[in-house]
Design an enzyme around this catalytic site. Structure first.
Site, PDB file in Angstrom:
ATOM      1  N   HIS A  76     -31.099  68.299 -16.879  1.00 21.41           N
ATOM      2  CA  HIS A  76     -30.325  67.077 -16.696  1.00 21.41           C
ATOM      3  C   HIS A  76     -30.483  65.385 -16.333  1.00 21.41           C
ATOM      4  CE1 HIS A  76     -26.192  64.508 -15.404  1.00 21.41           C
ATOM      5  NE2 HIS A  76     -25.846  65.791 -16.386  1.00 21.41           N
TER       6      HIS A  76
ATOM      7  N   LYS B  65     -25.181  56.645 -11.844  1.00 23.49           N
ATOM      8  CA  LYS B  65     -24.885  57.276 -10.335  1.00 23.49           C
ATOM      9  C   LYS B  65     -26.281  57.013  -9.437  1.00 23.49           C
ATOM     10  CE  LYS B  65     -25.598  60.681 -14.942  1.00 23.49           C
ATOM     11  NZ  LYS B  65     -24.360  61.316 -14.722  1.00 23.49           N
TER      12      LYS B  65
ATOM     13  N   HIS C 250     -20.866  56.137 -16.313  1.00 22.98           N
ATOM     14  CA  HIS C 250     -22.256  56.912 -16.345  1.00 22.98           C
ATOM     15  C   HIS C 250     -23.817  56.723 -15.295  1.00 22.98           C
ATOM     16  CE1 HIS C 250     -25.615  60.007 -18.435  1.00 22.98           C
ATOM     17  NE2 HIS C 250     -23.725  60.441 -17.869  1.00 22.98           N
TER      18      HIS C 250
ATOM     19  N   LYS D  97     -33.150  62.814 -16.887  1.00 21.77           N
ATOM     20  CA  LYS D  97     -33.949  61.353 -18.454  1.00 21.77           C
ATOM     21  C   LYS D  97     -34.933  61.171 -17.580  1.00 21.77           C
ATOM     22  CE  LYS D  97     -28.543  62.019 -18.288  1.00 21.77           C
ATOM     23  NZ  LYS D  97     -28.684  62.983 -17.189  1.00 21.77           N
TER      24      LYS D  97
END
Length: 579
Positions: free
Chosen positions: A447, A187, A185, A449
């Site tokens: 999207h 990025k 996950h 966080k």
């Protein structure tokens, strides 16, 4: 040097030289929608990089000396204002006022000086990514794609492998996935340039087109020069938050991709070792799959071998001074978590593992009140009215159908707040104690966080702020400790934590102050006066509206698996994800 390598370097050099000879006459006029809302940072130079580690400047290197700028504030006050280290993404469908200081993918990848690009992510659309490289050099940039789609039938893995066959300059690297329910996950991007500079970028977006129509966060290092003197492995580790420590932790993180002792990313690590990270301010927060044993080694050993997930976050937060100027009449602090996915974590993990970790502070002379906890997550109405309507909702997840999930929702409900707040007469009143602070990004579904500890109930100052790929899940952050004190992490994640003291002026006794920012990346001087800030002020670009608006009694979070019959902004209904 062998002939093949010499020939490759000659081709790259010739392509680079030809790109420099391109006409610089004004291009044909473009449709207004393609240029509206360009930020001051982009107007100062599409390829310019603003260094949040230095006082605010508008940089326009365009391939020249990155340390020079075309415009720099010179007043004494401006030298104590620092822009937000985190930026938001440019969303073309939003008005210009909502895109000020925002970053496009092209502004990062479109520099013809890039010679090698490492891409880490969960989902990829490589045709979309390749379009954002400079048109004259995109076929020459050495692109390294790191993903975790290990199943043979995985559509993402199939697409990446197909792209590698169509683009000879793409090389695919599969991350080792030892945990069944884990994902890759992380990025991030690592860019190496022809001028011997490098840059690390951490973001929250997948490399797919839809994600860049949603609200995302981007954090960039300054352009990093080659180091003049190599450090020794025996050198003592510097404090968390320093550039040298960031480099140490980043290299440890990439070494964690190894499988059975065999390095997966040796080329990346060997190159990064040569760069000077001194200008970086922030602590790396990452997750690597496997067991963490924070209670079974001495602190200095933990620092050397790396520490990930919630144990790492606790270590970072325990070093951050919290509320140093707290007065007797101040209100308790407020921790705001804002995520795009909430897994079935269980009440025990939430209240005995996650919240205590987020509440960690540096040792204080007197105990501080427990912080208030809020959780921002969009409702179906906010998804329905977003830029992509229900389409955005396919990237935002919570499950509420089973009895266990319904029980968790009941526990979370008092914490849940809206992503976008509708202004009320109270918040619109300039004299109000809580004036409305609008981001203008309510229609760009979240999207992103972020986790932020505000110093006070009024959310006017910040103790620390974090952006990360990690959502609310045990896979991302780690389980609670087992009987042996071990914490199991399933996924790869990456983020950054910053706090005001990282911008401390050694010549000033006054501690810096971090303040929330809306619609721009630079703290306005009026806020300094209103908040009584007499020293350095550092901004943090807030992606959601303040003050927070809690859910009403009948409101529930968006659940992608539930059908919605009400039409979205595009006239569509939602049948339910996966139905």
């Amino acid at each position: 040097m062998n002939p093949a390598e010499e020939s490759r370097k000659r081709r790259n050099y010739d392509a680079f030289q030809s790109s420099r000879d391109r006409s610089i006459s004004p291009p044909p006029k473009r449709h207004a929608s393609t240029v509206r809302g360009r930020s001051e940072r982009e107007e100062a130079g599409t390829l310019g990089v603003v260094n949040a580690a230095a006082p605010f400047t508008l940089s326009s290197d365009n391939g020249s000396d990155p340390s020079k700028s075309t415009k720099q504030a010179t007043s004494p006050q401006s030298r104590t204002l620092f822009p937000s280290p985190m930026q938001l993404n440019f969303v073309e469908q939003l008005p210009a006022s909502s895109n000020v200081d925002c970053v496009s993918l092209r502004s990062i990848l479109g520099d013809p000086m890039i010679r090698e690009c490492w891409l880490f992510n969960y989902l990829f659309d490589m045709d979309f990514v390749m379009r954002h490289f400079d048109r004259d050099t995109r076929d020459l940039v050495q692109v390294r794609v790191v993903h975790g789609s290990w199943k043979r039938e995985d559509p993402n893995g199939i697409h990446v492998e197909d792209a590698a066959r169509r683009y000879p300059n793409i090389k695919v690297i599969k991350a080792f996935m030892p945990e069944m329910f884990g994902t890759h996950h992380t990025k991030a991007m690592v860019l190496f340039r022809h001028d011997d500079l490098a840059q690390v970028v951490i973001l929250t977006a997948n490399f797919i087109e839809r994600d860049f129509r949603m609200s995302q966060a981007i954090w960039k290092t300054p352009l990093l020069p080659l180091q003049k003197h190599a450090s020794s492995p025996s050198d003592p580790l510097p404090p968390l938050g320093t550039g040298v420590r960031f480099k140490h932790d980043l290299l440890a993180y990439f070494r964690g991709y190894s499988r059975n002792g065999n390095a997966t990313l040796p080329d990346l690590i060997s190159q990064l070792q040569n760069y000077d990270f001194n200008a970086v301010r922030g602590a790396l927060i990452g997750s690597l799959p496997g067991l963490q044993m924070p209670d079974q080694s001495r602190p200095e050993q933990q620092d050397r071998i790396g520490q990930w997930g919630l144990p790492a976050l606790k270590r970072i937060l325990s070093s951050i001074p919290t509320n140093p100027d707290q007065s007797a009449d101040s209100e308790r602090s407020h921790i705001v978590a804002q995520v795009s996915s909430i897994a079935s974590v269980g009440e025990k993990w939430l209240f005995t593992t996650l919240i205590p970790t987020l509440s960690t502070t540096a040792p204080a002379q007197q105990p501080l009140p427990k912080p208030k906890i809020s959780l921002i997550f969009p409702t179906a109405s906010e998804i329905r009215n977003s830029v992509d309507g229900y389409g955005s909702g396919s990237s935002i997840h919570i499950k509420t159908s089973s009895p266990t999930q319904a029980k968790q929702l009941a526990v979370l409900k008092p914490m849940l707040c809206h992503w976008s707040a509708r202004p009320t007469p109270k918040t619109l009143d300039p004299a109000s104690r809580e004036p409305a602070r609008q981001t203008g990004r309510g229609r760009a579904a979240p999207h992103i966080k972020t986790y932020v500890r505000f110093s006070d109930a009024a959310t006017s100052k910040i103790d620390w702020a974090m952006m990360t790929s990690a959502n609310l899940s045990t896979q991302a952050w780690g389980t609670g400790p087992n009987a042996r004190g071990e914490v199991r992490i399933s996924s790869y994640e990456l983020g950054i934590v910053v706090w005001p003291a990282l911008w401390q002026d050694p010549e000033s006794p006054r501690p810096p102050t971090m303040v929330p920012l809306f619609r721009s990346d630079l703290p306005p001087s009026v806020d300094r006066e209103r908040l009584g800030i007499d020293g350095v002020a550092v901004g943090w670009r807030v992606p959601y509206d303040l003050p927070l608006v809690p859910y009403a009694g009948d409101e529930t979070p968006w659940c992608a698996s539930d059908p919605c019959d009400e039409l979205d902004c595009m006239g569509r209904v939602w049948p339910g994800y996966g139905r």
